[in-house]
Design a protein around this motif. Structure first.
Motif, PDB file in Angstrom:
ATOM      1  N   ARG A 160      39.486  61.216  63.457  1.00  0.00           N
ATOM      2  CA  ARG A 160      38.066  60.871  63.280  1.00  0.00           C
ATOM      3  C   ARG A 160      37.725  60.857  61.790  1.00  0.00           C
ATOM      4  NH1 ARG A 160      36.073  64.822  65.812  1.00  0.00           N
ATOM      5  NH2 ARG A 160      35.741  63.817  67.823  1.00  0.00           N
ATOM      6  N   GLU A 161      38.117  61.885  61.077  1.00  0.00           N
ATOM      7  CA  GLU A 161      37.823  61.971  59.637  1.00  0.00           C
ATOM      8  C   GLU A 161      38.531  60.862  58.853  1.00  0.00           C
ATOM      9  OE1 GLU A 161      35.425  63.811  58.264  1.00  0.00           O
ATOM     10  OE2 GLU A 161      35.042  64.330  60.362  1.00  0.00           O
ATOM     11  N   GLU A 186      32.371  56.392  68.501  1.00  0.00           N
ATOM     12  CA  GLU A 186      33.088  57.271  69.427  1.00  0.00           C
ATOM     13  C   GLU A 186      32.449  57.109  70.798  1.00  0.00           C
ATOM     14  OE1 GLU A 186      34.687  61.871  69.791  1.00  0.00           O
ATOM     15  OE2 GLU A 186      33.682  61.197  67.969  1.00  0.00           O
ATOM     16  N   PHE A 188      37.983  56.502  70.097  1.00  0.00           N
ATOM     17  CA  PHE A 188      37.330  55.855  68.964  1.00  0.00           C
ATOM     18  C   PHE A 188      37.367  54.344  69.133  1.00  0.00           C
ATOM     19  CE2 PHE A 188      39.320  59.780  67.122  1.00  0.00           C
ATOM     20  CZ  PHE A 188      38.157  60.531  67.185  1.00  0.00           C
TER      21      PHE A 188
END
Length: 112
Positions: A28-29, A51, A59
């Motif tokens: 995610r980051e 998301e 994602f």
């Protein structure tokens, strides 16, 4: 019958990433870190990262590129090549990428 997609239609894709549960936060980051630089690239018309609300950790990215050349230039950048080479370290299965034909683009604002 005339083709409904204009010759100058942008290159559009939607992609789905299903990370390994233990790597979801890290992925995610990483994907978030791509947003601003990608939006600043020449030829990037839209770039969004999402998301799935019903499936946290799934994602979805949506990209609109002015041309195939712009998209190819984006994919050749060092951070994108590194991601492509290392993506399976993060993913349960490979990216699901779907190419779209845009029939209703937003008009681009006039600079002024």
């Amino acid at each position: 019958m005339k083709n409904l997609v204009p010759d100058h239609a942008p290159y559009v894709l939607v992609g789905f990433a299903h990370p390994k549960p233990e790597r979801a936060a890290e992925l995610r980051e990483l994907l978030l870190s791509f947003v601003e630089p990608t939006r600043a690239e020449e030829g990037s018309l839209e770039y969004h990262f999402h998301e799935d609300k019903d499936r946290p950790g799934t994602f979805v990215f949506y990209e609109v590129w002015r041309s195939k050349e712009d998209l190819d230039r984006h994919l050749a950048l060092p951070h994108m090549r590194a991601f492509w080479d290392e993506r399976m370290d993060y993913l349960e299965r490979d990216l699901d990428i779907r190419w779209l034909s845009m029939h209703s683009p937003y008009p681009r604002p006039v600079a002024g």
